[in-house]
Design a protein around this motif. Structure first.
Motif, mmCIF file in Angstrom:
data_model
loop_
_atom_site.group_PDB
_atom_site.id
_atom_site.type_symbol
_atom_site.label_atom_id
_atom_site.label_comp_id
_atom_site.label_asym_id
_atom_site.label_seq_id
_atom_site.Cartn_x
_atom_site.Cartn_y
_atom_site.Cartn_z
ATOM 1 N N LYS A 196 0.859 -1.195 0.000
ATOM 2 C CA LYS A 196 0.000 0.000 0.000
ATOM 3 C C LYS A 196 0.892 1.241 0.000
ATOM 4 O O LYS A 196 1.815 1.353 0.805
ATOM 5 N N LEU A 197 0.580 2.113 -0.938
ATOM 6 C CA LEU A 197 1.360 3.339 -1.109
ATOM 7 C C LEU A 197 0.351 4.479 -0.966
ATOM 8 O O LEU A 197 -0.212 4.952 -1.939
ATOM 9 N N LEU A 198 0.067 4.820 0.278
ATOM 10 C CA LEU A 198 -1.085 5.683 0.498
ATOM 11 C C LEU A 198 -0.729 7.135 0.798
ATOM 12 O O LEU A 198 -1.434 8.049 0.400
ATOM 13 N N TRP A 199 0.388 7.346 1.504
ATOM 14 C CA TRP A 199 0.660 8.685 2.013
ATOM 15 C C TRP A 199 2.061 9.154 1.655
ATOM 16 O O TRP A 199 2.998 8.366 1.664
ATOM 17 N N GLY A 200 2.182 10.441 1.365
ATOM 18 C CA GLY A 200 3.475 11.029 1.025
ATOM 19 C C GLY A 200 4.335 11.230 2.265
ATOM 20 O O GLY A 200 3.888 11.040 3.408
ATOM 21 N N SER A 201 5.580 11.649 2.021
ATOM 22 C CA SER A 201 6.552 11.772 3.117
ATOM 23 C C SER A 201 6.088 12.746 4.194
ATOM 24 O O SER A 201 6.415 12.583 5.371
ATOM 25 N N ASP A 202 5.317 13.773 3.789
ATOM 26 C CA ASP A 202 4.908 14.770 4.776
ATOM 27 C C ASP A 202 3.917 14.220 5.807
ATOM 28 O O ASP A 202 3.651 14.862 6.818
ATOM 29 N N TRP A 203 3.396 13.037 5.575
ATOM 30 C CA TRP A 203 2.539 12.404 6.584
ATOM 31 C C TRP A 203 3.381 11.644 7.629
ATOM 32 O O TRP A 203 2.853 11.273 8.673
ATOM 33 N N ASP A 204 4.651 11.372 7.302
ATOM 34 C CA ASP A 204 5.453 10.528 8.196
ATOM 35 C C ASP A 204 5.459 11.059 9.629
ATOM 36 O O ASP A 204 5.271 10.306 10.590
ATOM 37 N N SER A 205 5.663 12.393 9.738
ATOM 38 C CA SER A 205 5.771 12.934 11.099
ATOM 39 C C SER A 205 4.417 12.883 11.806
ATOM 40 O O SER A 205 4.348 12.720 13.024
ATOM 41 N N LEU A 206 3.336 13.002 11.031
ATOM 42 C CA LEU A 206 2.013 12.907 11.667
ATOM 43 C C LEU A 206 1.815 11.503 12.246
ATOM 44 O O LEU A 206 1.401 11.340 13.397
ATOM 45 N N PHE A 207 2.122 10.488 11.439
ATOM 46 C CA PHE A 207 1.965 9.117 11.935
ATOM 47 C C PHE A 207 2.898 8.857 13.123
ATOM 48 O O PHE A 207 2.532 8.174 14.083
ATOM 49 N N ILE A 257 -1.506 21.953 5.201
ATOM 50 C CA ILE A 257 -2.452 20.831 5.070
ATOM 51 C C ILE A 257 -2.740 20.567 3.595
ATOM 52 O O ILE A 257 -2.783 19.433 3.139
ATOM 53 N N ASP A 258 -2.880 21.644 2.843
ATOM 54 C CA ASP A 258 -3.143 21.520 1.417
ATOM 55 C C ASP A 258 -2.012 20.773 0.714
ATOM 56 O O ASP A 258 -2.230 20.080 -0.277
ATOM 57 N N ARG A 259 -0.815 20.934 1.245
ATOM 58 C CA ARG A 259 0.346 20.334 0.586
ATOM 59 C C ARG A 259 0.598 18.879 1.007
ATOM 60 O O ARG A 259 1.494 18.237 0.478
ATOM 61 N N LEU A 260 -0.198 18.372 1.933
ATOM 62 C CA LEU A 260 -0.034 16.957 2.330
ATOM 63 C C LEU A 260 -0.348 16.093 1.117
ATOM 64 O O LEU A 260 -1.459 16.139 0.592
ATOM 65 N N ARG A 261 0.628 15.347 0.662
ATOM 66 C CA ARG A 261 0.411 14.597 -0.572
ATOM 67 C C ARG A 261 -0.042 13.165 -0.305
ATOM 68 O O ARG A 261 0.301 12.572 0.719
ATOM 69 N N ARG A 262 -0.775 12.644 -1.260
ATOM 70 C CA ARG A 262 -1.072 11.207 -1.216
ATOM 71 C C ARG A 262 0.150 10.468 -1.771
ATOM 72 O O ARG A 262 0.929 11.019 -2.559
ATOM 73 N N GLY A 263 0.282 9.212 -1.394
ATOM 74 C CA GLY A 263 1.491 8.453 -1.698
ATOM 75 C C GLY A 263 1.852 8.426 -3.175
ATOM 76 O O GLY A 263 3.024 8.519 -3.537
ATOM 77 N N VAL A 295 9.423 9.934 -3.735
ATOM 78 C CA VAL A 295 10.230 9.208 -2.742
ATOM 79 C C VAL A 295 9.490 7.955 -2.271
ATOM 80 O O VAL A 295 10.043 6.857 -2.212
ATOM 81 N N LYS A 296 8.215 8.128 -1.975
ATOM 82 C CA LYS A 296 7.423 6.982 -1.511
ATOM 83 C C LYS A 296 7.157 6.005 -2.652
ATOM 84 O O LYS A 296 7.093 4.788 -2.441
ATOM 85 N N ILE A 297 6.968 6.550 -3.852
ATOM 86 C CA ILE A 297 6.741 5.666 -5.006
ATOM 87 C C ILE A 297 7.981 4.806 -5.223
ATOM 88 O O ILE A 297 7.895 3.595 -5.428
ATOM 89 N N HIS A 298 9.132 5.472 -5.156
ATOM 90 C CA HIS A 298 10.380 4.728 -5.348
ATOM 91 C C HIS A 298 10.499 3.611 -4.310
ATOM 92 O O HIS A 298 10.871 2.478 -4.633
ATOM 93 N N ALA A 299 10.156 3.930 -3.068
ATOM 94 C CA ALA A 299 10.263 2.928 -1.994
ATOM 95 C C ALA A 299 9.353 1.733 -2.284
ATOM 96 O O ALA A 299 9.744 0.570 -2.100
ATOM 97 N N ALA A 300 8.155 2.021 -2.782
ATOM 98 C CA ALA A 300 7.211 0.931 -3.059
ATOM 99 C C ALA A 300 7.693 0.096 -4.247
ATOM 100 O O ALA A 300 7.672 -1.146 -4.207
ATOM 101 N N TYR A 301 8.133 0.755 -5.314
ATOM 102 C CA TYR A 301 8.616 0.018 -6.494
ATOM 103 C C TYR A 301 9.830 -0.824 -6.121
ATOM 104 O O TYR A 301 9.986 -1.958 -6.569
ATOM 105 N N ASP A 302 10.687 -0.233 -5.316
ATOM 106 C CA ASP A 302 11.899 -0.925 -4.902
ATOM 107 C C ASP A 302 11.539 -2.204 -4.135
ATOM 108 O O ASP A 302 12.118 -3.271 -4.369
#
Ligand SMILES: Cc1ncc(C[n+]2csc(CCOP(=O)(O)OP(=O)(O)O)c2C)c(N)n1
Length: 872
Positions: A302-313, A367-373, A378-385
Motif C-alpha cells: 500500500k502506497l497511500l501517504w506522502g513523506s509529509d505524513w510521516d511525522s504525523l503518523f 495541510i493543502d500540501r499533504l500529498r497522497r502516496g 520518494v514513496k513511489i520509489h520505496a514501493a517500487y523498490d
C-alpha cells in the motif's frame, strides 16, 4: 444522508469496529507487546495461531485478516534512500504533465469532437515518471510495460522530450488518418513501432500482463529464453482502480500467485474515482483490493501517504489519525481531494481534539500540501523498490492518488473530471503556477508545448537516466528471425485422406499437431493451448507426448500413471492447460502469438476451444490480439450449429465466422475435409512464420466422422482463396444445371443433394467446396476497390472467376447463419439462394437438426429445384 456510525453492516465497518471498552483493549495490547518484547515475534505468531484455533472452536467469528491499517506498507525505517535528483525530476514531471495536458486542450480547441483525457494522467504522472527514471528497463530483454490506456498522453509527452516524437505528431493527437498522428490509446496496430500492448479496453491489460509474465517463465523453463539474459526482467501493469471492476482484471490473480510470478508488478492507480463518480463511495477500494489480492496470494504494497505524513503518523501515539482514516469512506476522501486545506482542517482533522492537536502547528497551506502516496516520488520509489526485490509472489502496489491532481477547482477530485478536456486561460495559469512552469502568458494562450534546451540539466538528466536503464520505452519491434514452415509434402500422409476410414477434421488437426511437435526446429516453438477441453477434442495423447507445463513439475503420481498416455505435468512441459478460463487461455495465446515482437522469439500457438466459446465469449480479447498483431492459430473445435449435435442452444455456434469476418487480420476458414485443412494450416504457417505477415488464422474443425478423401488435384489455390470446383457434373451440357456450394460438414449434404438432383430429377449439379466465405468476400471487396481506382480495368474476383461460364442458379449452404454465405452475394452472377442455421441451437441428432434448420440434402435439393423453377 447516512452517518458513518450507522453503517454497521458494511464490510468496511466490520474491519474497523468501534471499541466498547478501550481500557480492557489496551490491557490486552500491553500484554501482547510485553510478550513480543520478551519472547519474540515467532512466539507471538504461535500464540495468535492458537488463539485463532481456540476462537474457532468457541464459534467466535474471526475478523477479516487480509486487511492492514490504512497506511503505507513500506515503513519509514525500511525505506531506501531516494537515489535520484528530486528537484530535477519534479521539474521534468511538471513539463510532461503540461505537454500531456496541452495535447488534449489543443486537439479539442481545434476539433471539439476529438475527446481526450486530462485527469487520469494527472493522477498517474508521478507513478509513470518514477518508473521511467528508475525502474523500467529498456531493450530486447527489457521490461514490458502495460500502460493505463487513457493516460497514454503522458507517455507521448515524455517521448516528445526524449526526442522520439516531434511537435507535429503531438499536435496531431487523435488525428491519424494522414499517418502523422498519435492514437488515442496504446494500439500496436496503429503505431507499430511504439506501442507494444493494447490496453484500451478495460480489464484486458491486467489479464494480458499476468499471462505475459507466466509466458516468460514458460519460455525460460523450456530453455527457449536465456534465463540469465532475462533475469530480473519485469512485467509492469498500470491499471485504474475503476478498471479493477472488470472480471478480466481479477480473473488471473490466483494463477499469478499459484505460479509465483515474481516477475510481475501491478500498479493500481487508486484515485478513488472512475468515469461517473467514486469507485467505492461507501467503502474503501484500497482495502477491498488489498483483501482480494492478498487473499489470492499476492504481495500487497500500500502506497497511500506522502513523506509529509510521516511525522504525523510518528506522533499519532493513540492511533487517532489512523482511526480517522479508517472511518473515512472514499466518497469523503474524494471531497477532501476536491477542497482546500481549510476545508480539510475543519472537516477531517477537527473531528477529534487529539487530531486537532496533531496538526496544531500546520497552516491551511501546509495541510493543502499533504500529498497522497502516489504523488510523492520518494514513496513511489520505496514501493517500487520493495516490489522488484520481492521474491516468490507477484506484487500489487495500491497507490493512492487524486484524480485531476493539480487541476485545482477546475478538475481535482471533481465528479466530472474524467471527461474534462477543455481548460480556460485562468485554469491553465493556475496549473502553470501550481507546477512552477516557466511559461509566458502568450505560451499559455497558445498552449505551447515545452521542451527545454538539449544542454539543460533537465534534458541531460532525462537522457542519462534512460541510458542507464538501457534506452527508451515503449518501443515495439517486429524484428525476429523467420521460422521455416514445413512444406506441404511433409504432410503427404494426411493429404492422402483416410483410405476409407471414418475420421473427423478434429482428428486430422490433432495428427498434424502431433507431427509438427516432432519437427526439429519448429516443434519446440509450437504452443498447444487448451481450456480444459483437450479430451473433448481427442488431444489427450499430447499430454504424454510433450507434457503439460507446470512451474513446479508434478508433485503427485497421477491416477493414470500406469497407462501409456498418462496425465503428465512437467517443468518443461509444452502444453498450456489453462483450466476453464477462455479469457486466460486467450491471454496466453496472445502472449505466444506476439512473442516474436516482445521477445524476438517467434512461437506458434494453437489454441483449440469450443468454437462457441471463442468469438462469442472472448471476442474482445480476439480483437485485442488483432490490435497486437498476433500470429498464430485459433482452432474453433466441435464447430457448427448442427454438427455439434447433442449440446443445445448455448454450445452450438452458428455465428463465429460472421464475427471473424469483421477482423481484418483474421483469416478464417471452414473446411470440410482433412486435406483442405492441411493445405490451410500449411499456408498459414508459411504466411505467419516465413513471410512474417501480421495475420492470425481462425479455422473451424468438426467432430463428425466420415471418410476423408485425398486432396483433389489442382485444388490448392482454390482452397487457399476460398473455393474450388470439387465435382463437376458428368451429365451432358444440355441438361438443366445448377451450381451448389457448401462449407464445413454441410458440404457433404451438398454432395448428397447433388446426387439426388442428378439421379431423381435429371439436373446437372456442379459442387463447389467453399473453404472460406470470408476470404472470398475480402477478395471481392479488394477487386471492387481496385477497379474503382483503375477506371477501365475490370479485374474479376475469385468468385467471379470460378462461376464464369457456370450457369446458375446458385445455392450455398453452411452450418452458420445465412449471412455467412450471403457475404459473397454481390459477385454471384445469377439467382443466389443461401441456406443456413439462423435461430437458436437445440439438442437433437445431426440429421434432425439439419432437417430442422433446412440445411440437409432434401432442403438443398428442394431449394435448387425451386430456384430453377423461378428461373423458368
Ligand atoms: C471495456 C471498457 N469499458 C468502458 C470503457 C470506457 N472507460 C474508459 S476510462 C473509464 C473509467 C476508468 O476509471 P479508472 O479505471 O478508475 O481509471 P482513472 O481514469 O480513474 O484513472 C471508462 C469507463 C473502456 N475503455 N473499456
Amino acid at each position: 444522508m447516512k452517518k458513518f456510525s450507522d453503517l454497521g453492516s458494511s464490510a468496511f465497518w466490520r474491519v474497523n469496529p468501534k471499541d466498547p471498552d478501550p481500557l480492557e483493549t489496551s490491557e490486552w495490547l500491553d500484554a501482547f507487546d510485553a510478550l513480543v518484547a520478551a519472547e519474540g515475534r515467532e512466539r507471538a505468531t504461535y500464540l495468535l495461531r492458537r488463539l485463532l484455533e481456540h476462537a474457532r472452536k468457541r464459534r467466535v467469528q474471526l475478523p477479516p485478516v487480509m486487511n492492514t491499517p490504512y497506511q503505507n506498507t513500506v515503513a519509514l525505517a525500511q525505506q531506501r534512500q531516494f537515489p535520484g535528483n528530486l528537484e530535477i525530476e519534479q521539474r521534468l514531471s511538471a513539463i510532461v504533465r503540461w505537454n500531456a495536458l496541452a495535447m488534449v486542450v489543443r486537439a479539442n480547441r481545434a476539433f471539439p469532437e476529438l475527446g481526450g483525457h486530462i485527469a487520469s494522467y494527472a493522477s498517474t504522472a508521478d507513478l509513470f515518471e518514477v518508473g521511467f527514471n528508475h525502474f523500467f528497463r529498456a531493450g530486447r530483454a527489457g521490461d514490458l510495460v502495460y500502460f493505463q490506456p487513457h493516460s497514454a498522453t503522458g507517455v507521448y509527452a515524455r517521448a516528445f522530450l526524449e526526442g522520439r516524437l516531434d511537435e507535429e505528431q503531438l499536435a496531431h493527437y487523435r488525428r491519424e488518418t494522414d499517418g502523422r498522428g498519435l492514437s488515442s490509446y496504446p494500439h500496436p496496430r496503429l503505431m507499430p513501432d511504439f506501442w507494444q500492448f493494447p490496453t484500451g479496453s478495460m480489464g484486458l491489460g491486467p489479464i494480458q500482463a499476468i499471462y505475459q509474465a507466466r509466458f516468460m517463465k514458460y519460455l525460460a523453463d523450456r530453455g527457449i529464453l536465456d534465463r540469465d539474459a532475462h533475469r530480473g526482467r519485469k512485467v509492469w501493469a498500470f491499471a485504474g482502480d475503476g478498471e479493477m471492476d472488470e472480471p478480466e482484471s481479477l480473473a488471473g490473480l490466483s494463477m499469478a500467485a499459484r505460479e509465483g510470478l515474481d516477475n510481475l508488478v501491478f500498479v493500481v492507480n487508486c484515485n478513488l474515482q472512475r468515469l461517473d463518480g467514486p469507485v467505492r463511495g461507501n467503502g474503501s477500494i484500497i482495502q477491498e483490493l488489498e483483501g482480494l489480492f492478498g487473499g489470492a496470494g499476492w504481495n500487497v504494497v500500500k502506497l497511500l501517504w506522502g513523506s509529509d505524513w510521516d511525522s504525523l503518523f510518528a506522533r499519532d501515539d493513540d492511533g487517532v489519525l489512523l482511526q480517522r482514516l479508517h472511518e473515512t469512506v472514499d466518497g469523503e476522501f474524494q471531497t477532501y481531494a476536491a477542497t482546500d486545506g481549510r476545508f480539510n482542517r475543519e472537516h477531517f482533522f477537527n473531528k477529534y481534539p487529539e487530531l486537532q492537536a496533531l496538526i496544531a502547528n500546520m497552516s491551511d497551506d501546509d495541510i493543502d500540501r499533504l500529498r497522497r502516496g502516489g504523488h510523492d516520488p520518494v514513496k513511489i520509489h520505496a514501493a517500487y523498490d520493495a516490489a522488484v526485490r520481492h521474491r516468490g509472489q507477484p506484487t500489487v502496489i495500491l497507490a493512492q492518488t487524486k484524480k485531476g491532481y493539480g487541476m485545482g477547482h477546475w478538475g481535482q477530485g471533481k465528479m466530472t473530471t474524467h471527461q474534462q478536456k477543455k481548460l480556460d486561460t485562468e485554469a491553465l495559469a493556475a496549473f502553470r503556477d501550481r507546477f512552477a512552469l516557466a511559461l509566458s502568458d502568450d505560451d499559455l494562450e497558445e498552449v505551447r508545448f515545452v521542451k527545454p534546451a538539449a544542454e539543460s540539466p533537465e534534458m541531460k538528466y532525462l537522457h542519462a537516466r534512460r541510458q542507464a536503464l538501457g534506452g527508451y520505452l515503449p518501443v515495439r519491434s517486429s524484428a525476429a528471425p523467420p521460422l521455416p514452415a514445413p512444406p506441404l509434402a511433409a504432410f503427404a500422409r494426411l493429404l492422402d485422406g483416410s483410405q476409407g476410414r471414418e475420421q473427423s477434421t478434429t482428428m486430422v488437426f490433432v495428427n498434424l499437431l502431433a507431427q509438427l511437435l516432432k519437427e526439429p526446429t519448429l516443434g519446440p516453438r509450437i504452443v498447444p493451448i487448451v481450456a480444459d477441453e483437450a479430451r473433448t477434442f481427442g488431444m489427450q495423447s499430447l499430454f504424454r507426448q510433450v507434457g503439460i507445463y507446470s512451474a513446479v513439475g508434478q508433485l503427485y503420481e497421477p491416477e493414470d500413471h500406469d497407462e501409456l498416455l498418462y496425465y503428465k505435468e512437467a517443468n518443461d512441459g509444452q502444453i498450456l492447460e489453462e483450466g476453464i478460463t477462455e479469457a486466460g487461455a486467450m491471454s496466453s495465446w496472445i502472449a505466444a502469438a506476439t512473442s516474436y515482437s516482445a521477445h524476438a522469439v517467434p512461437m506458434l500457438p494453437f489454441y483449440a476451444f469450443y468454437s462457441m466459446f471463442g468469438f462469442q465469449r472472448v471476442g474482445d480479447l480476439i480483437w485485442a490480439a488483432a490490435d497486437a498483431r498476433a500470429r498464430g492459430f485459433l482452432i474453433g473445435a466441435t464447430a457448427g450449429r448442427t454438427t455439434l449435435a447433442g449440446e443445445g442452444l448455448q454450445h452450438q455456434d452458428g455465428s463465429s465466422h460472421l464475427v471473424a469476418s469483421t477482423i481484418q487480420s483474421c483469416v478464417a476458414y471452414d473446411p470440410c475435409f482433412g486435406c483442405e485443412l492441411v493445405v490451410i494450416l500449411q499456408d498459414g504457417m508459411r504466411r505467419m512464420l516465413e513471410a512474417q505477415e501480421d495475420v492470425f488464422y481462425y479455422v473451424t474443425v468438426m467432430n463428425e466422422n466420415y471418410a476423408q478423401p485425398p486432396l483433389p488435384a489442382g485444388s490448392g489455390e482454390g482452397i487457399r482463396r476460398g473455393m474450388y470446383l470439387l465435382r463437376a457434373s458428368a451429365l451432358p451440357a444440355e441438361q438443366p444445371r445448377v451450381q451448389l456450394a457448401g462449407s464445413g460438414t454441410i458440404l457433404r449434404e451438398v454432395l448428397a443433394a447433388a446426387d439426388l438432383l442428378e439421379q431423381e430429377h435429371g439436373v446437372a449439379a456442379d459442387v463447389w467446396s467453399v473453404t472460406s466465405f470470408t476470404e472470398l468476400r475480402r477478395d471481392g471487396l479488394e477487386c471492387e476497390r481496385w477497379n474503382r481506382d483503375h477506371p477501365g480495368a475490370a479485374r474479376a474476383c475469385w468468385v467471379e472467376q470460378c462461376f464464369d461460364g457456370r450457369p446458375g442458379p446458385y445455392i450455398a449452404a453452411s452450418d452458420y447463419v445465412c449471412a455467412v454465405a450471403d457475404l459473397i452475394r454481390t459477385w454471384v452472377p445469377g439467382r443466389y439462394v443461401t441456406l443456413g442455421t439462423d435461430g437458436y441451437g437445440r439438442s437433437d441428432t445431426r440429421a434432425n437438426l439439419r432437417a430442422h434448420f433446412g440445411v440437409d440434402r432434401a432442403h438443398i435439393c428442394a431449394a435448387a429445384l425451386a430456384a430453377m423453377g423461378e428461373e423458368g
